[in-house]
Design a protein around this motif. Structure first.
Motif, PDB file in Angstrom:
ATOM      1  N   ASP A  97      19.994  77.517  17.881  1.00  0.00           N
ATOM      2  CA  ASP A  97      19.966  77.226  16.448  1.00  0.00           C
ATOM      3  C   ASP A  97      19.422  75.825  16.181  1.00  0.00           C
ATOM      4  OD1 ASP A  97      20.878  79.636  15.595  1.00  0.00           O
ATOM      5  OD2 ASP A  97      22.987  79.042  15.480  1.00  0.00           O
ATOM      6  N   ARG A  98      19.914  74.864  16.956  1.00  0.00           N
ATOM      7  CA  ARG A  98      19.502  73.479  16.743  1.00  0.00           C
ATOM      8  C   ARG A  98      18.008  73.308  16.997  1.00  0.00           C
ATOM      9  NH1 ARG A  98      18.970  69.884  20.468  1.00  0.00           N
ATOM     10  NH2 ARG A  98      20.293  70.994  21.960  1.00  0.00           N
ATOM     11  N   GLN A  99      17.517  73.905  18.056  1.00  0.00           N
ATOM     12  CA  GLN A  99      16.107  73.769  18.360  1.00  0.00           C
ATOM     13  C   GLN A  99      15.228  74.466  17.320  1.00  0.00           C
ATOM     14  OE1 GLN A  99      15.058  74.235  22.643  1.00  0.00           O
ATOM     15  NE2 GLN A  99      17.240  74.568  22.910  1.00  0.00           N
ATOM     16  N   PHE A 100      15.679  75.609  16.832  1.00  0.00           N
ATOM     17  CA  PHE A 100      14.903  76.297  15.796  1.00  0.00           C
ATOM     18  C   PHE A 100      14.852  75.441  14.523  1.00  0.00           C
ATOM     19  CE2 PHE A 100      15.050  78.914  11.947  1.00  0.00           C
ATOM     20  CZ  PHE A 100      13.838  79.576  12.052  1.00  0.00           C
ATOM     21  N   TRP A 101      15.983  74.882  14.142  1.00  0.00           N
ATOM     22  CA  TRP A 101      16.022  74.083  12.913  1.00  0.00           C
ATOM     23  C   TRP A 101      15.154  72.829  13.049  1.00  0.00           C
ATOM     24  CZ3 TRP A 101      17.084  74.798   8.093  1.00  0.00           C
ATOM     25  CH2 TRP A 101      17.319  73.715   7.242  1.00  0.00           C
ATOM     26  N   ALA A 102      15.141  72.225  14.222  1.00  0.00           N
ATOM     27  CA  ALA A 102      14.317  71.033  14.420  1.00  0.00           C
ATOM     28  C   ALA A 102      12.839  71.359  14.303  1.00  0.00           C
ATOM     29  CB  ALA A 102      14.627  70.408  15.780  1.00  0.00           C
ATOM     30  N   ALA A 103      12.452  72.584  14.625  1.00  0.00           N
ATOM     31  CA  ALA A 103      11.040  72.954  14.586  1.00  0.00           C
ATOM     32  C   ALA A 103      10.583  73.357  13.189  1.00  0.00           C
ATOM     33  CB  ALA A 103      10.774  74.103  15.565  1.00  0.00           C
ATOM     34  N   VAL A 104      11.512  73.661  12.278  1.00  0.00           N
ATOM     35  CA  VAL A 104      11.133  74.066  10.919  1.00  0.00           C
ATOM     36  C   VAL A 104      10.633  72.838  10.154  1.00  0.00           C
ATOM     37  CG1 VAL A 104      11.986  75.016   8.736  1.00  0.00           C
ATOM     38  CG2 VAL A 104      12.806  75.942  10.905  1.00  0.00           C
ATOM     39  N   PRO A 105       9.485  72.913   9.470  1.00  0.00           N
ATOM     40  CA  PRO A 105       8.994  71.769   8.687  1.00  0.00           C
ATOM     41  C   PRO A 105       9.917  71.474   7.508  1.00  0.00           C
ATOM     42  CG  PRO A 105       7.652  73.711   8.275  1.00  0.00           C
ATOM     43  CD  PRO A 105       8.565  74.067   9.411  1.00  0.00           C
ATOM     44  N   ASP A 106       9.809  70.261   6.960  1.00  0.00           N
ATOM     45  CA  ASP A 106      10.689  69.841   5.870  1.00  0.00           C
ATOM     46  C   ASP A 106      10.596  70.765   4.665  1.00  0.00           C
ATOM     47  OD1 ASP A 106      11.777  67.808   7.245  1.00  0.00           O
ATOM     48  OD2 ASP A 106      10.614  66.197   6.310  1.00  0.00           O
TER      49      ASP A 106
ATOM     50  N   ALA B 277      19.452  66.191  -2.698  1.00  0.00           N
ATOM     51  CA  ALA B 277      20.692  66.345  -1.930  1.00  0.00           C
ATOM     52  C   ALA B 277      21.754  67.058  -2.760  1.00  0.00           C
ATOM     53  CB  ALA B 277      21.201  64.975  -1.471  1.00  0.00           C
ATOM     54  N   VAL B 278      21.900  66.673  -4.011  1.00  0.00           N
ATOM     55  CA  VAL B 278      22.895  67.303  -4.893  1.00  0.00           C
ATOM     56  C   VAL B 278      22.559  68.769  -5.125  1.00  0.00           C
ATOM     57  CG1 VAL B 278      23.787  67.318  -7.246  1.00  0.00           C
ATOM     58  CG2 VAL B 278      23.576  65.157  -6.017  1.00  0.00           C
ATOM     59  N   SER B 279      21.270  69.063  -5.348  1.00  0.00           N
ATOM     60  CA  SER B 279      20.862  70.456  -5.584  1.00  0.00           C
ATOM     61  C   SER B 279      21.171  71.334  -4.380  1.00  0.00           C
ATOM     62  CB  SER B 279      19.369  70.506  -5.908  1.00  0.00           C
ATOM     63  OG  SER B 279      19.070  69.774  -7.079  1.00  0.00           O
ATOM     64  N   ILE B 280      20.901  70.823  -3.194  1.00  0.00           N
ATOM     65  CA  ILE B 280      21.158  71.604  -1.968  1.00  0.00           C
ATOM     66  C   ILE B 280      22.650  71.860  -1.799  1.00  0.00           C
ATOM     67  CG2 ILE B 280      21.089  71.459   0.549  1.00  0.00           C
ATOM     68  CD1 ILE B 280      18.356  70.057   0.238  1.00  0.00           C
ATOM     69  N   LEU B 281      23.461  70.841  -2.006  1.00  0.00           N
ATOM     70  CA  LEU B 281      24.907  71.009  -1.838  1.00  0.00           C
ATOM     71  C   LEU B 281      25.483  71.928  -2.907  1.00  0.00           C
ATOM     72  CD1 LEU B 281      25.946  67.371  -0.863  1.00  0.00           C
ATOM     73  CD2 LEU B 281      25.663  69.339   0.633  1.00  0.00           C
ATOM     74  N   GLN B 282      24.968  71.862  -4.125  1.00  0.00           N
ATOM     75  CA  GLN B 282      25.421  72.782  -5.167  1.00  0.00           C
ATOM     76  C   GLN B 282      25.100  74.221  -4.792  1.00  0.00           C
ATOM     77  OE1 GLN B 282      23.311  71.074  -8.504  1.00  0.00           O
ATOM     78  NE2 GLN B 282      25.183  70.212  -9.381  1.00  0.00           N
TER      79      GLN B 282
ATOM     80  N   VAL C  99      22.740  71.390   7.938  1.00  0.00           N
ATOM     81  CA  VAL C  99      22.722  71.028   6.516  1.00  0.00           C
ATOM     82  C   VAL C  99      23.150  69.575   6.357  1.00  0.00           C
ATOM     83  CG1 VAL C  99      23.659  71.556   4.238  1.00  0.00           C
ATOM     84  CG2 VAL C  99      23.253  73.406   5.873  1.00  0.00           C
ATOM     85  N   GLN C 100      24.179  69.209   7.075  1.00  0.00           N
ATOM     86  CA  GLN C 100      24.706  67.847   6.968  1.00  0.00           C
ATOM     87  C   GLN C 100      23.658  66.830   7.409  1.00  0.00           C
ATOM     88  OE1 GLN C 100      28.534  67.591   8.730  1.00  0.00           O
ATOM     89  NE2 GLN C 100      29.020  65.631   7.807  1.00  0.00           N
ATOM     90  N   SER C 101      22.960  67.122   8.482  1.00  0.00           N
ATOM     91  CA  SER C 101      21.944  66.200   8.974  1.00  0.00           C
ATOM     92  C   SER C 101      20.800  66.052   7.977  1.00  0.00           C
ATOM     93  CB  SER C 101      21.406  66.700  10.322  1.00  0.00           C
ATOM     94  OG  SER C 101      20.330  65.902  10.757  1.00  0.00           O
ATOM     95  N   TYR C 102      20.349  67.167   7.425  1.00  0.00           N
ATOM     96  CA  TYR C 102      19.215  67.129   6.493  1.00  0.00           C
ATOM     97  C   TYR C 102      19.596  66.410   5.192  1.00  0.00           C
ATOM     98  CZ  TYR C 102      15.294  68.748   3.636  1.00  0.00           C
ATOM     99  OH  TYR C 102      14.205  68.790   2.815  1.00  0.00           O
ATOM    100  N   VAL C 103      20.740  66.764   4.634  1.00  0.00           N
ATOM    101  CA  VAL C 103      21.169  66.127   3.384  1.00  0.00           C
ATOM    102  C   VAL C 103      21.472  64.651   3.614  1.00  0.00           C
ATOM    103  CG1 VAL C 103      22.954  66.124   1.592  1.00  0.00           C
ATOM    104  CG2 VAL C 103      22.019  68.282   2.427  1.00  0.00           C
TER     105      VAL C 103
END
Length: 970
Positions: free
Chosen positions: A435-444, A480-485, A464-468
């Protein structure tokens, strides 16, 4: 606030379970002590979740912390090790339901190994042991701890960091070198007798750097392309291997960035040039063959099943290699590669070439074969996701399936895991690594799109926590607020899995919600609270409850009052539907227990924070209990005014709680609430209190009178008058004294009646003296005639009234008719020294809630006294005294309010007095005289007057200071 019995029983169960496992390791499960401890654990679990109750018990583990229904437990080192064991085994939590049986808890306990075992085995043993169990459920959402030295390394690097064994050295060279594996694949393709078909349109040629044993053929194609690669000696056809790009290109031609699925070319290639070309331009074109080769059609992207076939081949390769050594394994690997479809072979070669190009001059990672498998899985899933062919939840399922194949490969290399377990190092799970490696490879852009979609719950909370967190660090608060909402809204999903993952994620990200914007806590709590009222699944109820508790605790810790108000409002709604769950959650939310902290901060700041009043209104009982206690402790009038104003702001709910307590609550609680209620609603006190007062013990009556007197209520004089006929005779002098301090003319009639000798039941001459002193403080002209009659009335021989009463009357008349007193005093028979000790005037504007009533004198020599009415009497050494009491060092401490009969030794004489003990200091105690023979009081007065005449500076006459002899009972 009362302790939650479920929480207490739950904590006891956790301790007993830990002891049980310890006994099992020491003695085995058949030992008597182990069996007895199992029975104890079962009884405590049943006490925590009785049969038939709606709520269950959720035991969670995160790192070395145990959590009970979302609340962290303060555990011993043994319990921390237990939490680490659960985390290492990939167990996020264990759910116990009320339908659990004793046989199931026994199966659960016996699943834990008694000897040395890997953590991963625990999860399997628990699953096997609990097959068919209805009362226990294992949740495998893992919260893991990672060794700091390995946190930046991939799981592949961690697992293969140790040796595979002394007999595997030759095999390791092939297993961990991407160039060697490329050569194996090229040889496998050559063994099939043909070059790799390419998509070129015209004939192309290749040049081999090494001699082969066979001749190449000729072919045609539509485009030109050349590649350079190795011909392997001993290959029947002399053909090398590679993957080429269509159209015009060479081995150094760049493919589209980030894509492995490039069509083939033709020709033969040199490995060194392949790597150099890939390093310069990314995954590119490789041809196959020793000489002129044949062109063919392009291969395109491999299918999902072909990717699974590659992963299976890699697993088989690792399995055979560890059993037979390098040469045999290489042969088997070639055979399996030859059986794979051409597109799958091209894909595998590109991945290997990419790994080799990343660090051509450094030693490759010891676990290249595992890294390769991960690399293939991640790239395949990522490209399908980026093209929109699959959604996030499908990606997760795809990765889970691929992870099963990769996990089999990891087990073959599991010797390193054993060493890590022996060393006490906890590694992240295989699934989390993927999971971690897949998420790291996804573009922003892809990350943001997913996190703002309805499938945001599929993303692990740590991602999610790392990105936000990065968004907040870069100042992009709005995103950040939109994503958490959006993430919090996923708890309303119709999918049970979505609600489960979201609830667990919200628990983990509570601090992030508060950091991004405290308002988000309220929104997340709203989603959870509404779900809590309608959720039917017992397991999900536990997870949603734990998330609700965690967010509430974060709001309370950060003093985010609007979020706390939202939580309390929601829990009140849940209480109407599920009262058992609501009561259980209230004690865990951490809001009620912080009410004293909130109140003290508001009082210290002299202003109420926004939203605090609404929170306190929703907790009237806890708030009023603390405010009443705080009000009773105030010594300054400004402080008591501020407390009373804050209590008034809470409105009718708070006052109603005070009323109900004074009207019918326990006596101890009613006494504590009386002072504040007399300030907020004196009419209620006048209605409810007199009828109850006669049933109070004397100490409670005494404290109630003091609380009302110190309250500063406008009508406290009327309240005290109502209580006068219902209190103990020893408390009546205090009541009259406090009435006089109010200086309220409303009391004039009652005081004149008592002064004339019409006493309440049990009253004596001492009470008349107190009434005359109170008349002097009221200073009303209507009392002049009564006071003169007391002072000058005679009988046949001597004066009609006792001298102490006459002195009190003259001291009161001094303020009303000083000329008459001046004429009468010389013929009154009263000495000037005795007359000097008059009651002190109490200023209306005093800053203290209580004031000194009589002049206090520091004695030249301490007066010794002893008690005479107790089973175990004690001695006193009186250092400071006044007509109303004193301060003494005593031989043993007594409870405040204790009635004592004192015998004072004054020269050759003994004086008797009845007093109530008051708390003062650690070594000294104050006492207040509540009854005394008037003749004895005259001798006591002369003792004080004599000390005062010898040393006038010994007098303390400041009435504004709080007199120690009248401190409230604590």
């Amino acid at each position: 606030m009362k302790a939650d019995p479920k929480a207490a029983s739950g904590r006891a169960f956790v301790r007993s379970l830990n002891i049980l496992l310890k006994f099992a390791r020491l003695y085995g499960y058949e030992h008597t002590r182990t069996i007895e401890q199992l029975q104890t654990a079962w009884q405590e679990l049943r006490a925590a979740i009785p049969l038939g109750t709606e709520a269950g018990l959720l035991l969670g583990a995160t790192n070395s912390q145990l959590l009970l229904d979302g609340v962290p437990l303060e555990g011993s080192p043994a319990e921390k090790q237990f939490a680490q064991l659960l985390s290492a085994a990939g167990l996020a939590s264990i759910q116990f339901f009320s339908c659990i049986t004793e046989e199931e808890i026994g199966r659960f306990a016996r699943a834990f190994p008694t000897g040395k075992a890997k953590p991963a085995e625990l999860a399997l043993q628990l699953k096997d042991a609990l097959t068919g169990a209805q009362g226990i459920r294992i949740n495998e959402i893992c919260f893991v701890a990672t060794d700091s030295r390995l946190k930046e390394a991939s799981m592949a690097a961690q697992l293969a960091a140790a040796s595979l064994g002394g007999e595997q050295d030759e095999f390791k060279k092939w297993l961990n070198d991407p160039q060697k594996l490329l050569e194996l694949i090229a040889a496998a393709q050559g063994s099939k007798g043909g070059g790799v078909a390419g998509s070129g349109g015209s004939a192309g040629t290749g040049v081999s750097a090494e001699a082969g044993s066979g001749e190449g053929g000729s072919g045609t194609g539509g485009g030109s392309g050349s590649g350079i690669g190795p011909g392997l000696e001993g290959s029947p056809s002399g053909r090398g291997g590679g993957v080429g790009s269509g159209g015009v290109g060479t081995g150094q031609t760049a493919a589209p960035v980030g894509s492995f699925w490039t069509s083939g070319g033709n020709g033969s290639v040199q490995m060194s040039d392949v790597v150099a070309g890939l390093a310069g331009g990314g995954p590119g074109a490789l041809g196959g063959g020793r000489g002129p080769g044949r062109g063919g059609i392009g291969r395109g992207e491999p299918s999902e099943e072909e990717v699974y076939a590659i992963l299976g081949a890699l697993t088989s390769f690792g399995s055979v290699g560890t059993g037979h050594g390098g040469v045999a394994a290489a042969g088997v690997f070639q055979e399996q590669m030859a059986e794979l479809p051409g597109r799958a072979q091209d894909m595998l070669k590109q991945a290997l070439a990419s790994l080799a190009a990343q660090a051509p001059s450094t030693k490759p990672d010891d676990s290249v074969i595992v890294q390769l498998a991960e690399h293939l899985a991640i790239r395949f899933a990522l490209e399908r996701f980026e093209r929109g062919e699959v959604k996030v939840n499908a990606v997760r399922q795809m990765l889970d399936r691929m992870n099963q194949e990769i996990q089999n490969l990891r087990k073959i290399l599991g010797a390193h895991e054993d060493k890590m377990t022996d060393a006490g190092i906890l590694a992240e799970s295989h699934r989390e690594s993927l999971d971690r490696q897949f998420w790291a490879a996804v573009p922003d852009s892809g990350k943001r799109a997913v996190l703002l979609s309805e499938e945001a719950w599929c993303i692990p909370a740590r991602n999610v926590q790392s990105y936000v967190g990065d968004l907040i660090k870069n100042g992009d608060i709005a995103d950040a607020v939109s994503i958490l909402q959006n993430y919090a809204a996923c708890v309303d999903s119709e999918e049970a899995e979505a609600r489960k993952k979201t609830a667990a994620g919200l628990s983990e990200m509570a601090e992030l919600y508060a950091k991004a914007d405290p308002k988000l806590l309220g929104e997340a709590l709203r989603h959870l609270g509404l779900r809590l009222g309608i959720e039917q699944d017992a397991e999900l109820q536990g997870l949603v409850s734990a998330a609700f508790v965690r967010l509430s605790q974060e709001a309370a810790t950060g003093h985010y009052f609007p979020a706390m108000q939202q939580a309390l409002d929601l829990i009140a709604g849940v209480e109407t539907q599920r009262p058992g769950i609501a009561r259980s959650l209230r004690g865990k939310m951490g809001i009620e227990e912080r009410v004293p902290e909130f109140v003290e901060e508001a009082l210290k700041a002299r202003q109420v924070a926004a939203g605090l009043t609404n929170v306190l209104k929703m907790l009237p009982q806890t708030t009023m209990e603390h405010l009443a206690a705080r009000f009773n402790r105030c010594s300054l009038r400004d402080d008591s005014e501020h407390v009373a104003n804050l209590a008034a702001d809470l409105g009718e709910e708070g006052v109603q709680y005070l009323r109900s307590t004074v009207r019918g609550g326990p006596i101890a609680e009613a006494v504590e609430m009386g002072g504040l209620l007399s300030r907020l609603d004196p009419e209620s006190v006048m209605v409810f209190l007199p009828g109850r007062m006669k049933d109070f013990p004397r100490t409670s009556q005494d404290r109630m009178v003091r609380q009302i007197s110190a309250s500063g209520a406008a009508r406290r004089c009327h309240i005290l008058l109502e209580l006068l006929d219902h209190v103990d005779p020893l408390v009546a002098p205090l009541v009259i004294d406090e009435i006089g301090v109010t200086a309220d003319r409303e009391a004039l009639g009652k005081l004149l009646t008592i002064a004339d000798g019409d006493l309440p039941t049990g009253g004596g001459p001492y009470l008349r003296v107190k009434a005359v002193e109170a008349l002097g403080r009221i200073n009303a002209p209507e009392s002049v005639s009564t006071l003169k009659r007391i002072a000058e009335s005679k009988k046949v021989f001597g004066w009609l009234h006792p001298q102490e009463l006459r002195i009190a009357a003259l001291q009161a008349l001094e303020k009303l008719d000083p000329e008459w007193v001046g004429d009468f005093l010389p013929k009154s028979g009263i000495e000037r020294e005795e007359y000097a000790l008059a009651p002190l005037d109490v200023p209306v504007t005093s800053k203290f809630v209580r004031q000194r009533r009589h002049t206090r004198v520091r004695l030249r020599r301490p007066v010794r006294a002893v008690s005479t009415n107790l089973k175990e009497n004690f001695s006193l050494e009186i250092k400071t005294a006044s007509l109303s009491g004193g301060v003494a060092t005593i031989s043993r401490h007594l409870a405040p309010g204790t009635q004592v009969q004192l015998r004072l030794s004054v020269g050759m004489r003994n004086l008797q007095a009845t007093a109530l003990m008051r708390d003062y200091r650690s070594q000294d105690m104050a006492f207040e005289i509540v009854d005394m023979n008037l003749e004895e009081r005259g001798k006591y007065r002369r003792l004080l007057a004599d000390n005062l005449s010898r040393n006038p500076s010994a007098a303390e006459t400041d009435p504004t200071a709080v007199p120690v002899e009248t401190l409230a009972t604590r």
